[in-house]
Design a protein around this motif. Structure first.
Motif, PDB file in Angstrom:
ATOM      1  N   ASP A  77       0.852  -1.169   0.151  1.00  0.00           N
ATOM      2  CA  ASP A  77       0.081  -0.050   0.028  1.00  0.00           C
ATOM      3  C   ASP A  77       0.791   1.234   0.139  1.00  0.00           C
ATOM      4  O   ASP A  77       1.315   1.822   1.005  1.00  0.00           O
ATOM      5  N   THR A  78       1.046   1.888  -1.021  1.00  0.00           N
ATOM      6  CA  THR A  78       2.231   2.785  -1.347  1.00  0.00           C
ATOM      7  C   THR A  78       1.570   3.996  -0.582  1.00  0.00           C
ATOM      8  O   THR A  78       2.296   4.801   0.083  1.00  0.00           O
ATOM      9  N   GLY A  79       0.264   4.502  -0.797  1.00  0.00           N
ATOM     10  CA  GLY A  79      -0.231   5.734  -0.359  1.00  0.00           C
ATOM     11  C   GLY A  79      -0.091   5.652   1.430  1.00  0.00           C
ATOM     12  O   GLY A  79       0.301   6.627   1.881  1.00  0.00           O
ATOM     13  N   ALA A  80      -0.509   4.630   2.047  1.00  0.00           N
ATOM     14  CA  ALA A  80      -0.339   4.480   3.267  1.00  0.00           C
ATOM     15  C   ALA A  80       1.058   4.106   3.911  1.00  0.00           C
ATOM     16  O   ALA A  80       1.274   4.380   5.122  1.00  0.00           O
ATOM     17  N   GLY A  81       1.819   3.750   3.044  1.00  0.00           N
ATOM     18  CA  GLY A  81       3.302   3.409   3.532  1.00  0.00           C
ATOM     19  C   GLY A  81       3.190   1.942   4.063  1.00  0.00           C
ATOM     20  O   GLY A  81       4.237   1.743   5.146  1.00  0.00           O
ATOM     21  N   VAL A  82       2.335   0.809   4.001  1.00  0.00           N
ATOM     22  CA  VAL A  82       2.333  -0.226   4.710  1.00  0.00           C
ATOM     23  C   VAL A  82       2.337  -1.213   4.001  1.00  0.00           C
ATOM     24  O   VAL A  82       2.162  -1.261   2.621  1.00  0.00           O
ATOM     25  N   LEU A  83       2.466  -2.524   4.531  1.00  0.00           N
ATOM     26  CA  LEU A  83       2.318  -3.903   3.642  1.00  0.00           C
ATOM     27  C   LEU A  83       1.563  -4.925   4.334  1.00  0.00           C
ATOM     28  O   LEU A  83       1.676  -4.859   5.680  1.00  0.00           O
ATOM     29  N   TYR A  84       0.399  -5.479   4.026  1.00  0.00           N
ATOM     30  CA  TYR A  84      -0.290  -6.111   4.564  1.00  0.00           C
ATOM     31  C   TYR A  84      -0.083  -7.582   4.260  1.00  0.00           C
ATOM     32  O   TYR A  84       0.282  -8.073   3.114  1.00  0.00           O
ATOM     33  N   LYS A  85      -0.471  -8.435   5.179  1.00  0.00           N
ATOM     34  CA  LYS A  85      -0.386 -10.002   4.914  1.00  0.00           C
ATOM     35  C   LYS A  85      -1.572 -10.459   5.320  1.00  0.00           C
ATOM     36  O   LYS A  85      -2.258 -10.257   6.298  1.00  0.00           O
ATOM     37  N   GLU A 114       9.353   3.008   3.196  1.00  0.00           N
ATOM     38  CA  GLU A 114       9.239   3.864   2.399  1.00  0.00           C
ATOM     39  C   GLU A 114       8.443   4.042   1.240  1.00  0.00           C
ATOM     40  O   GLU A 114       8.873   3.785   0.029  1.00  0.00           O
ATOM     41  N   GLU A 115       7.237   4.198   1.205  1.00  0.00           N
ATOM     42  CA  GLU A 115       6.311   4.073   0.000  1.00  0.00           C
ATOM     43  C   GLU A 115       6.565   2.963  -0.593  1.00  0.00           C
ATOM     44  O   GLU A 115       7.142   3.027  -1.909  1.00  0.00           O
ATOM     45  N   PRO A 116       6.406   1.819  -0.033  1.00  0.00           N
ATOM     46  CA  PRO A 116       6.525   0.524  -0.700  1.00  0.00           C
ATOM     47  C   PRO A 116       5.572   0.233  -1.941  1.00  0.00           C
ATOM     48  O   PRO A 116       4.653   0.426  -2.185  1.00  0.00           O
ATOM     49  N   ARG A 117       6.254  -0.318  -3.069  1.00  0.00           N
ATOM     50  CA  ARG A 117       5.699  -0.553  -4.407  1.00  0.00           C
ATOM     51  C   ARG A 117       5.571  -2.012  -4.877  1.00  0.00           C
ATOM     52  O   ARG A 117       5.037  -2.627  -4.133  1.00  0.00           O
ATOM     53  N   GLY A 118       6.475  -2.385  -5.716  1.00  0.00           N
ATOM     54  CA  GLY A 118       6.381  -3.599  -6.111  1.00  0.00           C
ATOM     55  C   GLY A 118       7.071  -4.911  -5.044  1.00  0.00           C
ATOM     56  O   GLY A 118       7.781  -4.362  -4.084  1.00  0.00           O
ATOM     57  N   ILE A 119       6.569  -5.919  -5.106  1.00  0.00           N
ATOM     58  CA  ILE A 119       6.896  -6.970  -4.062  1.00  0.00           C
ATOM     59  C   ILE A 119       7.188  -8.277  -4.838  1.00  0.00           C
ATOM     60  O   ILE A 119       6.394  -8.521  -5.818  1.00  0.00           O
ATOM     61  N   ALA A 120       8.379  -8.845  -4.418  1.00  0.00           N
ATOM     62  CA  ALA A 120       8.562 -10.360  -5.061  1.00  0.00           C
ATOM     63  C   ALA A 120       8.988 -11.244  -4.036  1.00  0.00           C
ATOM     64  O   ALA A 120       9.805 -10.999  -3.070  1.00  0.00           O
ATOM     65  N   ILE A 121       8.587 -12.411  -4.039  1.00  0.00           N
ATOM     66  CA  ILE A 121       8.796 -13.506  -3.290  1.00  0.00           C
ATOM     67  C   ILE A 121       9.386 -14.553  -3.943  1.00  0.00           C
ATOM     68  O   ILE A 121       8.740 -15.181  -4.522  1.00  0.00           O
ATOM     69  N   TRP A 122      10.642 -15.266  -3.701  1.00  0.00           N
ATOM     70  CA  TRP A 122      11.143 -16.455  -4.364  1.00  0.00           C
ATOM     71  C   TRP A 122      10.854 -17.385  -3.147  1.00  0.00           C
ATOM     72  O   TRP A 122      11.381 -17.712  -2.076  1.00  0.00           O
TER      73      TRP A 122
END
Length: 471
Positions: free
Chosen positions: A305-313, A335-343
């Protein structure tokens, strides 16, 4: 800078990992690692990164000088190419090739080796030129796909394993592509905001050097969606044939309504679960929206969530597990999280930020009421208590007296995410309790050890007062 520290910096520069969790805790990590307040994700071991778990523009300049700078980072992808995998060498299994979209400059940044960075593309149209690209995906057989939004196409790139470089392989037309995902069967899925659709492409190059690929479960040119799906953003596909995806189902996770909603879809277009950004409690609720999506080995869902600066699980059925609490002074704050990748094989997680990079392994976190209500019943005694886990874990329960001395230790077993009823019987005691111990026990130390990723290097311990309940 040593070769190993250069490799670590190269890795985190391209894609950036996160940390999410709950309240402050006492976490056990490798010597040399800084303490963490949030432990659903944890720093990789010091021996793996030499302490370089986050990179900044200064690190980018160190590798590339004035040839590159962070400008609106977007999607990220992580892959272990089959061409670079030595099956007889286990020590290199965690060494990945990482791709990050530098949207403002029409570039893809990647580590051409474990010591070097490279740049592919520039702003414009035509081969090797991109305008406002967003999502990116990579496969083990050397295919890379980029949502070239401004040029209304999905760019097809190929990994040259000899030159260790990207090269142009063509493009597919799309109205307004935003994100791209692949499955284990050679299929490519793209969110097209202009068509309000998830497009499906089959690449004839799929499977090169990796053997037979099973047919796609989707025969049409798009994934069937609910009629009210519109303004699509990030997506992720979970394929039951993926060896590093544990669930048996084939699912699509899709962000729509410009980030207001996240849904899980079945193959027939049925909505299996959904959640809105506004209904999530805690930090970020209602102030931002969902952006990019990634899945881990157990099918848990991570959303930036870029606008809120958080990441949800979330769990696979989109039940909220935890939220990383967003910007702040903590080193692991996003800081403004955008794309995410998980190996998924090793639980290596990477998240794009506004200007930099982080890199984490999967850990675990938990919460429970205090005092902990410890259940006891029957003869021989059965014991248990309630616990909420943000990641599956091996749980150990240690009972202590008023002086802090350990009276008894139980290996309570392996538990999944969410609300768990921890329970054990006489055979689970690793340190059997002495006579009269229940009257002396005043506190309980709960230890949770992850089931993969950081399982050999991290454990979370917290101590609580207790009350006994008979049933």
């Amino acid at each position: 800078m040593t070769d190993r520290s250069a490799a670590a910096a190269a890795a985190v520069l391209v894609t950036m990992a996160l940390s999410i969790g709950a309240s402050p805790c006492a976490a056990q990590t490798d010597a040399g690692d800084p303490p963490l307040e949030h432990t659903t994700l944890v720093y990789p071991p010091y021996a793996h990164t030499l302490g370089i778990h986050r990179a900044r523009p200064v690190h980018l300049a160190l590798f590339l000088g004035d040839r590159a700078r962070f400008d609106d980072p977007q999607g990220v992808a992580a892959v272990k190419f089959a061409s670079s995998d030595d099956p007889d060498a286990k020590g290199d299994d965690f060494q990945l090739t990482l791709f990050g979209v530098n949207s403002g400059r029409g570039e893809v940044l990647y580590n051409s080796s474990m010591q070097t960075l490279a740049v592919y593309g520039e702003e414009g149209d035509g081969e090797g030129r991109f305008r406002s690209p967003h999502g990116i995906a990579a496969t083990v057989d050397g295919r890379i796909y980029l949502a070239d939004t401004g040029n209304r196409r999905v760019a097809r790139l190929r990994w040259d394993s000899i030159a260790r470089a990207l090269e142009w392989a063509g493009a597919w037309p799309a109205g307004e592509p935003f994100d791209v995902a692949t499955d284990a069967r050679g299929q490519v899925y793209v969110t097209d905001r202009a068509a309000n659709a998830v497009l499906r492409f089959a690449d004839s190059a799929a499977g090169a050097g990796t053997g037979f690929l099973a047919p796609s479960p989707i025969s049409a040119d798009r994934w069937p969606l609910a009629e009210d799906a519109r303004a699509l953003l990030g997506l992720a596909v979970g394929d039951s044939l993926d060896p590093w995806y544990h669930p048996s189902a084939y699912r699509l996770y899709l962000v729509d309504l410009d980030g207001a909603r996240l849904r899980a879809y079945g193959l027939d277009g049925a909505v299996l679960a959904e959640v809105t950004a506004a209904e999530i409690p805690g930090p970020g609720s209602g102030s931002g929206g969902f952006d990019y999506v990634a899945l881990d080995y157990y099918g848990n869902v991570y959303v930036t969530d870029t606008g809120a600066g958080v990441l949800y699980k979330f769990d696979p059925d989109l039940r909220h597990l935890t939220t990383f609490p967003g910007p702040g002074p903590a080193d692991e704050a996003l800081e403004e999280p955008r794309g995410i990748a998980i190996w998924r094989r090793f639980g290596q997680v990477f998240v794009a930020e506004r200007e930099g990079a982080q890199y984490f392994f999967l850990g675990t976190d938990f919460r429970t009421a205090e005092p902990v209500a410890v259940r006891r019943a029957g003869e021989p005694r059965q014991y248990g208590f309630d616990l909420f886990l943000t990641e599956g874990a091996i749980v150990t329960a240690s009972f202590m007296d008023a002086g802090g001395d350990t009276l008894a230790v139980a290996e309570a077993g392996v538990y999944g995410t969410g609300d768990q009823a921890i329970a054990w019987g006489p055979k689970a005691w690793a340190r059997p309790p002495p006579d009269g111990w229940e009257e002396r026990a005043v506190s309980l130390q709960i230890e949770a050890r992850p089931t993969y990723s950081s399982r050999k290097r991290f454990s979370l311990k917290r101590t609580f007062s207790i009350v006994w309940t008979d049933s």
